[in-house]
Design an enzyme around this catalytic site. Structure first.
Site, mmCIF file in Angstrom:
data_model
loop_
_atom_site.group_PDB
_atom_site.id
_atom_site.type_symbol
_atom_site.label_atom_id
_atom_site.label_comp_id
_atom_site.label_asym_id
_atom_site.label_seq_id
_atom_site.Cartn_x
_atom_site.Cartn_y
_atom_site.Cartn_z
ATOM 1 N N TYR A 231 -2.759 -1.448 10.139
ATOM 2 C CA TYR A 231 -2.659 -1.580 8.682
ATOM 3 C C TYR A 231 -1.342 -0.979 8.193
ATOM 4 O O TYR A 231 -0.621 -1.590 7.389
ATOM 5 C CB TYR A 231 -3.851 -0.871 8.039
ATOM 6 C CG TYR A 231 -3.943 -1.020 6.542
ATOM 7 C CD1 TYR A 231 -4.438 -2.184 5.968
ATOM 8 C CD2 TYR A 231 -3.543 0.017 5.693
ATOM 9 C CE1 TYR A 231 -4.535 -2.313 4.590
ATOM 10 C CE2 TYR A 231 -3.640 -0.106 4.316
ATOM 11 C CZ TYR A 231 -4.136 -1.271 3.767
ATOM 12 O OH TYR A 231 -4.233 -1.400 2.400
ATOM 13 N N SER B 267 0.865 -1.178 0.000
ATOM 14 C CA SER B 267 0.000 0.000 0.000
ATOM 15 C C SER B 267 0.903 1.230 0.000
ATOM 16 O O SER B 267 2.094 1.117 0.331
ATOM 17 C CB SER B 267 -0.856 -0.005 1.282
ATOM 18 O OG SER B 267 -1.432 1.257 1.520
#
Ligand SMILES: NC(=O)c1ccc[n+]([C@@H]2O[C@H](COP(=O)([O-])OP(=O)(O)OC[C@H]3O[C@@H](n4cnc5c(N)ncnc54)[C@H](OP(=O)(O)O)[C@@H]3O)[C@@H](O)[C@H]2O)c1
Length: 247
Positions: free
Chosen positions: A152, A139
Site C-alpha cells: 500500500y 494517502s
C-alpha cells in the site's frame, strides 16, 4: 448554464469505487455541485445511486484488470459524449508484515492502486476537453512508509508521483491533475486499526487536529480541486490529514 451553487452543471464526472466510504461521499458532493455522475463499480452501488439527485450511469467493472477500467471509461465517454472530471478513488490495502506478504498480494495492490489508476485517468484524459480536472486519491503513506502495509505504501507513493507526471504532460491540453493524501479517515477501511486499542491510541495521540478525518473532509478537498477556484493548482498532492504530516 452554471451558477455559483452548481459550478459543475453540464459537467460529466467519473468516480471509481463509490459503493461506500470516500468514493460515495465524493459522488454525493459532485452531484450536489451539479455534475452528471458516472460510477465505475465492482458492485451495482445501488445505495449510492439512490442518494444522487441525477441518476448516474453505472458501469460494473473489476478494476483489478486495468484494461477493463479503460474500456469502462470508453463506454462512459460514448454514452455521455465527454468526460470533464475524473476521480480515481478505488483502492485496496493489504495489512501484513513485509516478511510474510505473498508476491501475488503485493501485485494485487499495485495493480488496482497504481496500474488501474493510470489506465482510468489516461482513458478519461483522451475524452476530456480543456478545463477538465483529474484527482487521484493517494494517502499520507504517499509520503511515509507506514506499518505492515508495504504494498500500500509503495502504491500510494507511486500515485503521488503519477499525479505530477500526468500534470506535466497534460497541462498544455488544459487538463489539471492533482492528488489528495487523506490521513486517517474514520470509515470501514480503517476499522481494523480502531479495533486494535493500542494502535488506535497511538494514532489518536498523533493527530494534531485531535480527531480522525471524515469521508466528507476528503470530499470537500476534491470539490475544491475540480472547480475553477483551484484553476492554477496543478501537479499538487494535497494532504487532508488534520496536520498528521506536519508533525
Ligand atoms: N480510509 C482511509 O483512512 C484512507 C486514507 C488514505 C487513503 N485512502 C484511500 O481512499 C480511497 C477510498 O478509500 P475508502 O476508505 O473509502 O476505502 P473502502 O471503504 O475500502 O472503499 C474502497 C472502494 O474501492 C472499491 N474497490 C475496491 N476494489 C475494487 C476493484 N477491484 N474494482 C473496483 N472497485 C474496487 C470498493 O468497491 P467494492 O464495494 O466493490 O469493494 C469501494 O467502493 C482508496 O484509494 C484508499 O486507499 C483511504
Amino acid at each position: 448554464m452554471t451558477s455559483r451553487s452548481r459550478p459543475l452543471q453540464d459537467r460529466v464526472a467519473i468516480v471509481t469505487g463509490a459503493s461506500r466510504g470516500i468514493g460515495r461521499a465524493v459522488a454525493l458532493r459532485l452531484d450536489r455541485l451539479g455534475a452528471q455522475l458516472a460510477l465505475i463499480q465492482r458492485t451495482r452501488a445501488d445505495e449510492t445511486a439512490q442518494q444522487l439527485a441525477q441518476p448516474p450511469v453505472v458501469v460494473q467493472c473489476d478494476l483489478s484488470r486495468a484494461e477493463d477500467g479503460e474500456a469502462a471509461v470508453g463506454q462512459i465517454a460514448k454514452d455521455l459524449g465527454k468526460i470533464d472530471v475524473c476521480i480515481c478513488n478505488a483502492g485496496t490495502i493489504h495489512r501484513e508484515p513485509a516478511l510474510e506478504v505473498e508476491v501475488r498480494e503485493f501485485r494485487r495492490v499495485i495493480e488496482l492502486n497504481v496500474v488501474s489508476t493510470f489506465a482510468v485517468a489516461r482513458a478519461a484524459a483522451r475524452h476530456m476537453p480543456a478545463g477538465g480536472a483529474i484527482v487521484l486519491i493517494g494517502s499520507v503513506l504517499s509520503f511515509q512508509g507506514g506499518l505492515q502495509v508495504p504494498a500500500y505504501a509503495a502504491s500510494k507513493a507511486a500515485v503521488a508521483n503519477l499525479a505530477r507526471a500526468l500534470a506535466n504532460e497534460w497541462a498544455s491540453r488544459g487538463i489539471r491533475v492533482n492528488a489528495i493524501a487523506p490521513g486517517y479517515i474514520d470509515n470501514e477501511q480503517t476499522a481494523p486499526l480502531r479495533a486494535d486499542a493500542e494502535r488506535r491510541r497511538q494514532i489518536d495521540e498523533r493527530i494534531p487536529a485531535g480527531r480522525w478525518g471524515t469521508n466528507e473532509d476528503v470530499a470537500d478537498a476534491v470539490a475544491w480541486l475540480v472547480c475553477s477556484e483551484s484553476g492554477y493548482v496543478n501537479g499538487h498532492v494535497l494532504a487532508v490529514d488534520g496536520g498528521w504530516l506536519g508533525r
